[in-house]
Design a protein around this motif. Structure first.
Motif, short mmCIF file in Angstrom:
data_model
loop_
_atom_site.label_atom_id
_atom_site.label_comp_id
_atom_site.label_asym_id
_atom_site.label_seq_id
_atom_site.Cartn_x
_atom_site.Cartn_y
_atom_site.Cartn_z
N GLN A 19 1.79 -10.69 -3.50
CA GLN A 19 1.20 -9.33 -3.28
C GLN A 19 0.15 -9.00 -2.21
O GLN A 19 -1.34 -9.65 -2.63
CB GLN A 19 1.59 -8.20 -4.63
CG GLN A 19 0.62 -8.04 -5.69
CD GLN A 19 1.08 -9.31 -6.55
OE1 GLN A 19 1.42 -10.53 -6.70
NE2 GLN A 19 0.42 -9.07 -8.02
N ASN A 20 -0.12 -7.77 -2.22
CA ASN A 20 -1.48 -7.68 -1.48
C ASN A 20 -1.93 -6.46 -2.99
O ASN A 20 -1.65 -6.14 -3.52
CB ASN A 20 -0.74 -6.31 -0.15
CG ASN A 20 -0.77 -7.15 1.29
OD1 ASN A 20 -0.90 -8.05 1.53
ND2 ASN A 20 -0.17 -6.22 1.91
N ILE A 21 -3.58 -6.66 -2.73
CA ILE A 21 -4.06 -5.90 -3.38
C ILE A 21 -4.79 -4.40 -2.43
O ILE A 21 -5.44 -4.45 -1.61
CB ILE A 21 -5.30 -6.89 -4.20
CG1 ILE A 21 -5.01 -8.00 -4.71
CG2 ILE A 21 -6.26 -5.48 -5.14
CD1 ILE A 21 -3.78 -7.95 -6.04
N GLU A 22 -4.56 -3.19 -3.52
CA GLU A 22 -5.06 -2.12 -2.83
C GLU A 22 -5.77 -1.74 -4.00
O GLU A 22 -7.16 -1.08 -3.34
CB GLU A 22 -4.31 -0.93 -3.00
CG GLU A 22 -2.55 -1.49 -2.84
CD GLU A 22 -1.58 -0.37 -2.76
OE1 GLU A 22 -1.35 0.72 -3.13
OE2 GLU A 22 -0.30 -0.75 -2.25
N ARG A 275 6.12 -0.84 -3.64
CA ARG A 275 4.45 -1.38 -4.60
C ARG A 275 3.85 -0.61 -6.09
O ARG A 275 4.80 -0.06 -6.42
CB ARG A 275 3.39 -0.38 -4.18
CG ARG A 275 3.43 -1.32 -2.44
CD ARG A 275 3.01 0.27 -1.76
NE ARG A 275 1.86 1.09 -1.58
CZ ARG A 275 1.92 2.13 -1.51
NH1 ARG A 275 2.76 3.13 -0.89
NH2 ARG A 275 0.75 2.63 -1.90
N TYR A 276 3.69 -1.40 -7.55
CA TYR A 276 2.72 -1.80 -8.39
C TYR A 276 1.42 -1.36 -8.33
O TYR A 276 0.97 -1.35 -8.39
CB TYR A 276 3.77 -3.06 -8.72
CG TYR A 276 5.42 -2.51 -8.56
CD1 TYR A 276 6.16 -2.29 -9.64
CD2 TYR A 276 5.93 -3.86 -7.40
CE1 TYR A 276 7.83 -2.02 -9.37
CE2 TYR A 276 7.49 -3.21 -7.32
CZ TYR A 276 8.03 -3.06 -8.33
OH TYR A 276 9.37 -2.74 -7.99
N ASN A 309 -0.23 -4.37 -7.47
CA ASN A 309 -1.15 -3.54 -6.12
C ASN A 309 -2.32 -3.60 -6.90
O ASN A 309 -2.97 -3.53 -6.11
CB ASN A 309 -0.46 -3.26 -5.42
CG ASN A 309 1.27 -3.87 -5.05
OD1 ASN A 309 2.15 -3.19 -5.70
ND2 ASN A 309 0.63 -4.66 -4.02
N SER A 364 -5.09 -10.45 -1.40
CA SER A 364 -3.50 -10.86 -1.64
C SER A 364 -4.30 -11.42 -2.56
O SER A 364 -4.72 -12.70 -2.78
CB SER A 364 -3.06 -11.93 -0.48
OG SER A 364 -3.20 -10.77 0.56
N ARG A 365 -2.99 -11.67 -3.58
CA ARG A 365 -2.61 -12.68 -4.74
C ARG A 365 -2.20 -14.42 -4.28
O ARG A 365 -1.47 -14.18 -3.51
CB ARG A 365 -2.08 -12.42 -5.88
CG ARG A 365 -1.78 -13.12 -7.00
CD ARG A 365 -1.16 -12.69 -8.37
NE ARG A 365 0.81 -12.83 -7.78
CZ ARG A 365 1.15 -13.19 -7.93
NH1 ARG A 365 0.55 -15.03 -8.84
NH2 ARG A 365 2.37 -13.44 -8.64
#
Length: 423
Positions: A19-22, A275-276, A309, A364-365
């Motif tokens: 996942q992308n990191i916000e 998204r989470y 995220n 990103s992870r």
């Protein structure tokens, strides 16, 4: 850390992107602002820089605020206590202009790109049964539901008039919390109906770009707890709402906290396109110990490994013991000592820094493999660097061999330590 030719590898990057990191952040609360204001101007500025500036310690990029009173407000309130005001003619954020908006504006001065999300702890009391801030539930009547959707609209609009963008709203803080602090219980079916038939259409009608999130969910609980309650629906919230196409179209993400950690895995598996967010770090007992910080480190690892995220701390700043108006003592990243009038960074400040300082929005992870995977989480930054955050949970130092694109590194990890490596 030193390069080595050892063949035995304890941990390696897989190269797989997840996942992308916000980003990372905390919550703007009244009690935090009160504590912050005890500091001298220079010390106060240093704390704010540490939290929010893009070159500070934490570099926060997404933060939370309450709609009305949280359990860390100076007193309980809503933004419209005028009985039966279905048109929201008496809606007001006047109180927020004293406590929350100045706090938020100082953060935005340091980081104008800071994103904000908001949730209510309780609706206005006249909308509830019983008519109290704590305990109870929303009156399930058409006029009330329409008015409550308008309450959210007015909140977003009022903050926009102050020059503050609310990027997301989450429908309810802790949907299963029936507490002595401001709270309101919802079922999954009620969330579905409110989002589908009232909140989503109201945001469309008023042209709001603010995202609607399904949160903050503090359920499900472990199987044995559900069995005690004679409820076999393990994922009673997210799947109930998201499996309805008309409700789903309004939902941009899901926020989980506390017992929600037991449900996030299956929700991410079922709806990987959403998204989470971990929306509230578990808050401890006000002792701010390294023992609890070790537990909190594992929360970060759990949530990121299972797909979030973003990760949000709870109280960024509090007085010693962090006592709320309703009596619970909680941890904070920073304690303001009213005696010496100084700011002290607590252990969880450093847990957060191990992640937030190095992993910015757009990262990103990345995947890991090996027997130390359960104690680590890794990211790739937009610049192409790799960040490994790893804990040694043992009471003695350990040597871990890390493989990075064929190069092996020997890591000497101190006992019971957190470590961040930038490669």
């Amino acid at each position: 850390m030193e390069a080595t030719t050892a063949e035995a590898v304890d941990l390696a990057f897989t190269g797989q992107l997840h996942q992308n990191i916000e980003g990372f952040g905390g919550c703007f609360n009244e009690l935090g602002f009160e504590a912050l204001n005890l500091l001298a101007d220079e010390d106060r500025s240093a704390v704010l820089h540490s939290l929010f500036h893009p070159e500070g310690d934490q570099r926060f990029s997404i933060c939370r605020l309450p709609i009305g009173a949280s359990d860390y407000a100076l007193e309980w309130y809503s933004l419209n206590e005028t009985d039966s005001d279905y048109a929201m003619e008496h809606f007001s954020i006047e109180r927020d202009r004293k406590y929350l908006i100045p706090y938020i504006r100082e953060a935005l001065k340091l980081n104008p790109e800071l994103k904000l999300f908001a949730s209510p702890w309780s609706p206005p009391t006249w909308m509830k049964f019983p008519r109290v801030y704590n305990y109870g539930s929303l009156r399930w009547e058409k006029d009330i539901l329409e008015a409550y959707a308008l309450y959210f609209v007015k909140f977003v609009q009022a903050y926009a008039e102050e020059g503050i963008t609310i990027h997301q709203v989450h429908v309810q803080n802790e949907v299963v919390a029936d507490q002595k602090f401001p709270s309101c219980v919802w079922t999954g079916g009620q969330l579905l109906e409110f989002i589908r038939d009232y909140l989503g259409p109201a945001f469309e009608q008023h042209g709001l770009a603010t995202e609607i999130w399904l949160g903050t969910i503090n359920a499900p609980e472990p199987w044995d707890e559900w069995m005690k309650k004679k409820d076999s629906s393990f994922d009673a919230y997210a799947h109930t709402v998201l499996s309805d196409p008309e409700a789903y179209k309004y939902v941009k993400g899901v926020g989980y906290q506390w017992a929600g950690k037991y449900g996030i895995q299956r929700t991410v598996q079922a709806y990987p396109e959403l998204r989470y967010m971990q929306t509230e770090n578990e808050c401890g007992d006000g002792e701010n110990t390294w023992f609890y910080a070790k537990y909190v480190f594992n929360l970060y690892q759990h949530y990121f490994t299972n797909g979030v995220n973003a990760y949000i701390y709870w109280n960024m700043v509090l007085l010693p013991k962090g006592r709320s108006t309703w009596g619970w003592e909680q941890n904070s990243m920073i304690t303001v000592d009213p005696g010496g009038v100084k700011a002290v960074n607590n252990p969880e400040f450093y847990v957060m820094k191990h992640f937030a300082h190095f992993v910015g929005p757009g990262s990103s992870r990345i995947g890991l493999k090996g027997k130390w995977t359960g104690n680590a989480v890794a990211f790739e930054t937009p610049e192409g660097s790799r960040v490994l955050v790893i804990a040694n949970p043992f009471k003695e130092s350990r040597t871990v061999t890390l493989s990075n694109d064929g190069t092996h590194y020997k890591l000497e990890l101190d006992a019971e330590s957190f470590n961040t490596l930038l490669l």
